[in-house]
Design an enzyme around this catalytic site. Structure first.
Site, PDB file in Angstrom:
ATOM      1  N   LYS A  35      74.150  37.596  12.149  1.00 42.34           N
ATOM      2  CA  LYS A  35      72.707  37.353  12.074  1.00 42.34           C
ATOM      3  C   LYS A  35      72.328  36.771  10.723  1.00 42.34           C
ATOM      4  O   LYS A  35      71.541  35.820  10.636  1.00 42.34           O
ATOM      5  CB  LYS A  35      71.949  38.654  12.322  1.00 42.34           C
ATOM      6  CG  LYS A  35      70.437  38.512  12.341  1.00 42.34           C
ATOM      7  CD  LYS A  35      69.750  39.862  12.414  1.00 42.34           C
ATOM      8  CE  LYS A  35      70.090  40.597  13.701  1.00 42.34           C
ATOM      9  NZ  LYS A  35      69.403  41.916  13.773  1.00 42.34           N
ATOM     10  N   THR A  85      64.356  51.429  15.841  1.00 35.53           N
ATOM     11  CA  THR A  85      64.356  52.852  16.214  1.00 35.53           C
ATOM     12  C   THR A  85      64.399  52.953  17.735  1.00 35.53           C
ATOM     13  O   THR A  85      63.395  53.277  18.374  1.00 35.53           O
ATOM     14  CB  THR A  85      63.105  53.573  15.664  1.00 35.53           C
ATOM     15  OG1 THR A  85      61.928  52.857  16.080  1.00 35.53           O
ATOM     16  CG2 THR A  85      63.141  53.651  14.147  1.00 35.53           C
ATOM     17  N   THR A 121      58.803  51.895  13.494  1.00 34.44           N
ATOM     18  CA  THR A 121      58.045  52.860  14.287  1.00 34.44           C
ATOM     19  C   THR A 121      58.843  54.147  14.380  1.00 34.44           C
ATOM     20  O   THR A 121      59.931  54.172  14.968  1.00 34.44           O
ATOM     21  CB  THR A 121      57.775  52.302  15.694  1.00 34.44           C
ATOM     22  OG1 THR A 121      57.053  51.073  15.575  1.00 34.44           O
ATOM     23  CG2 THR A 121      56.965  53.295  16.529  1.00 34.44           C
ATOM     24  N   ARG A 149      52.789  41.440  17.919  1.00 35.66           N
ATOM     25  CA  ARG A 149      53.013  41.101  19.320  1.00 35.66           C
ATOM     26  C   ARG A 149      54.093  40.035  19.360  1.00 35.66           C
ATOM     27  O   ARG A 149      53.949  38.996  18.704  1.00 35.66           O
ATOM     28  CB  ARG A 149      51.726  40.562  19.956  1.00 35.66           C
ATOM     29  CG  ARG A 149      50.560  41.522  19.958  1.00 35.66           C
ATOM     30  CD  ARG A 149      49.260  40.769  20.281  1.00 35.66           C
ATOM     31  NE  ARG A 149      48.940  39.798  19.227  1.00 35.66           N
ATOM     32  CZ  ARG A 149      48.018  38.846  19.359  1.00 35.66           C
ATOM     33  NH1 ARG A 149      47.349  38.726  20.500  1.00 35.66           N
ATOM     34  NH2 ARG A 149      47.772  38.000  18.364  1.00 35.66           N
ATOM     35  N   LYS A 206      50.552  53.896  14.706  1.00 37.67           N
ATOM     36  CA  LYS A 206      51.332  52.989  15.554  1.00 37.67           C
ATOM     37  C   LYS A 206      51.596  53.617  16.918  1.00 37.67           C
ATOM     38  O   LYS A 206      51.405  52.981  17.962  1.00 37.67           O
ATOM     39  CB  LYS A 206      52.656  52.636  14.879  1.00 37.67           C
ATOM     40  CG  LYS A 206      53.577  51.747  15.730  1.00 37.67           C
ATOM     41  CD  LYS A 206      52.911  50.429  16.080  1.00 37.67           C
ATOM     42  CE  LYS A 206      53.730  49.593  17.059  1.00 37.67           C
ATOM     43  NZ  LYS A 206      54.985  49.100  16.512  1.00 37.67           N
ATOM     44  N   ASN A 210      50.026  52.179  20.560  1.00 38.72           N
ATOM     45  CA  ASN A 210      50.834  51.784  21.714  1.00 38.72           C
ATOM     46  C   ASN A 210      50.569  52.669  22.920  1.00 38.72           C
ATOM     47  O   ASN A 210      50.581  52.199  24.066  1.00 38.72           O
ATOM     48  CB  ASN A 210      52.319  51.809  21.348  1.00 38.72           C
ATOM     49  CG  ASN A 210      52.749  50.548  20.621  1.00 38.72           C
ATOM     50  OD1 ASN A 210      51.973  49.619  20.449  1.00 38.72           O
ATOM     51  ND2 ASN A 210      53.986  50.510  20.176  1.00 38.72           N
ATOM     52  N   LEU A 252      43.464  44.428  30.526  1.00 41.56           N
ATOM     53  CA  LEU A 252      43.104  44.850  31.875  1.00 41.56           C
ATOM     54  C   LEU A 252      43.631  43.843  32.902  1.00 41.56           C
ATOM     55  O   LEU A 252      43.016  43.631  33.940  1.00 41.56           O
ATOM     56  CB  LEU A 252      41.584  44.995  32.012  1.00 41.56           C
ATOM     57  CG  LEU A 252      40.964  46.250  31.401  1.00 41.56           C
ATOM     58  CD1 LEU A 252      39.460  46.272  31.671  1.00 41.56           C
ATOM     59  CD2 LEU A 252      41.606  47.530  31.926  1.00 41.56           C
ATOM     60  N   CYS A 262      59.155  47.820  22.833  1.00 44.70           N
ATOM     61  CA  CYS A 262      58.206  48.658  22.082  1.00 44.70           C
ATOM     62  C   CYS A 262      57.467  49.649  22.965  1.00 44.70           C
ATOM     63  O   CYS A 262      57.708  50.851  22.885  1.00 44.70           O
ATOM     64  CB  CYS A 262      57.220  47.770  21.325  1.00 44.70           C
ATOM     65  SG  CYS A 262      57.972  46.854  19.964  1.00 44.70           S
ATOM     66  N   LYS A 325      57.862  39.063  28.464  1.00 43.79           N
ATOM     67  CA  LYS A 325      56.545  38.467  28.269  1.00 43.79           C
ATOM     68  C   LYS A 325      56.743  37.015  27.864  1.00 43.79           C
ATOM     69  O   LYS A 325      57.832  36.627  27.425  1.00 43.79           O
ATOM     70  CB  LYS A 325      55.748  39.208  27.196  1.00 43.79           C
ATOM     71  CG  LYS A 325      56.358  39.130  25.801  1.00 43.79           C
ATOM     72  CD  LYS A 325      55.500  39.820  24.759  1.00 43.79           C
ATOM     73  CE  LYS A 325      54.186  39.111  24.539  1.00 43.79           C
ATOM     74  NZ  LYS A 325      53.413  39.668  23.413  1.00 43.79           N
TER      75      LYS A 325
END
Length: 436
Positions: A35, A85, A121, A149, A206, A210, A252, A262, A325
């Protein structure tokens, strides 16, 4: 200001590049040498809009460096902790081994006056456990949770809607907060709220954020089940609810539910920590939130089966989407791939396509069929399932174009993102998720 960012995954790589773009001198540290090699070469190890350009600019300016040696973090004024985490294998609690390992490796390189800013988190109480270890080195721990996001991470880092810094009151804590305020001066000067709390509250912000978002998504999906049973329209219902200023329209969007690395793990870890604190009953509803979310995937599969008259075996099904997403190549807990795998298990000939996540999907689920181009996936399909709301599907796919490729005119709109009336007028059998 000199900074280090410990952990160069989705959070850390973006944070390092963004801080460098503001003129700070930043060193990103990660134990994954492949990486680091990619980042040194200016290659983002994952898909995130604007990140490649920011990496290139930061490396060229000399403000951004990467290393696999923790010793190269020495001398930084602020050390941002951005390691993962994940859930403990086989359980719901957060696995803190990477946090603990990073702190252990960092401790020998801390100086008096340094600030360690936790962004990972973590369960509430983690900062309280780590603070004495860091204080013994002369440095100070603060907690500065992230609210990124995926797909909008660069934007959310540079122009956050709020900055939260948890610290102990007085003395070193006050000085550490001032250091973070200086680090984020560009955002603060632009009007971003800067909220100072104690350590525990910052950790809870946090998890609570969520949990609330997950609850809002699962709430509208629960309403979608009722709308479907009563022949109401969940999209119109959400529009009406969203006009209430106390509720708002965002999050919504009824459909197949949330996924990713997450929300699912964070609400489970939040509930697990509440159990450890003896207050599990206070967030017992989160388990139902989780169940509602997973049930939506079952419903999507059932819509496909029913639309095909129960005859799924050998039928070609195009699944549009692999990432959890749009604007991401992240396939962690992806509803799209979960649906594809379940359909494959029923004997369907499944072909998955996605603008960014195909390579990750192939590595994780080689048993599925794949097409890199949308039209190749659509060609000769008996049914089409839209599961990830990419613009290529939501805005650019027309019933007329698809009709020239798809063998059976069946579309399952897992995100309620298509113009249902237009598809039906074109002779398609359209099925939304609680939508008429």
């Amino acid at each position: 200001m000199r900074m280090s960012v410990i952990g160069c995954g989705y959070l850390g790589a973006v944070h390092a590049a963004a801080m460098a773009s503001l003129g700070h001198d930043v060193t990103g540290i990660d134990v994954d040498e492949d990486k680091i090699a990619a980042l040194i070469a200016g290659k983002a190890p994952f898909f995130e809009p604007r990140l490649p350009e920011m990496l290139e600019e930061g490396l060229a300016s000399g403000h951004l460096r990467f290393s696999s040696r923790m010793a190269d973090a020495a001398g930084a004024d602020v050390h941002f902790l951005a390691v993962g985490t994940p859930q403990i294998p086989g359980g719901h609690a957060a696995d803190l081994r990477y946090v603990d390992a990073a702190i252990d490796a960092l401790l020998p390189h801390l100086r008096r006056g340094d600030v360690v800013a936790g962004k990972s988190t973590v369960p509430v109480g983690t900062a309280g456990r780590l603070a004495p270890l860091i204080a013994a080195s002369g440095a100070t721990l603060v907690w500065n949770p992230e609210f990124l996001r995926e797909g909008w991470a660069v934007h959310d880092t540079l122009t956050p809607d709020r900055l939260v810094v948890g610290a102990e009151q007085g003395g070193d804590g006050t000085r550490a907060v001032a250091t973070l305020r200086e680090a984020y001066a560009a955002a603060v000067d632009a009007g971003t709220p800067f909220l100072v709390t104690d350590l525990a509250t910052a950790e809870l912000v946090k998890g609570a954020s969520n949990a609330f978002l997950a609850t809002k998504i699962s709430f509208i999906n629960a309403m979608a089940e009722i709308a479907e049973a009563s022949e109401a329209d969940i999209t119109l219902l959400a529009d009406a609810l969203g006009l209430d200023s106390r509720i708002g329209r965002r999050y919504l969007g009824a459909g197949i539910g949330f996924g990713g690395g997450c929300l699912p793990k964070d609400i489970r870890a939040f509930a697990a920590r509440a159990d450890e604190l003896g207050r599990g009953e206070a967030v017992g509803f989160l388990r139902e939130v989780d169940m509602i979310n997973l049930r939506r995937r079952d419903r999507a599969v059932r819509l496909v089966v029913d639309a095909l008259g129960g005859l799924v075996f050998g039928r070609r099904i195009a699944v549009l989407g692999a990432a959890f997403k749009p604007f991401s190549d992240d396939i962690r807990d992806s509803p799209a791939l979960d649906v594809a795998v379940r359909l494959r298990g029923l004997g369907a000939d499944v072909v998955v396509t996605d603008p960014a996540a195909i390579d990750n999907a192939v590595a994780a689920h080689p048993q599925l069929g794949y097409a890199r181009e949308r039209d190749d996936a659509l060609r000769d399909a008996d049914a089409v399932v839209i599961v990830t709301e990419w613009d290529e599907y939501r805005r650019e796919l027309s019933p007329e174009h698809a009709g020239g490729l798809v063998r059976g005119r069946i579309v399952i709109d897992g995100r309620n993102c298509l113009d249902a009336a237009a598809w039906r007028a074109a002779g398609w059998q359209y099925h939304g998720m609680g939508r008429r």
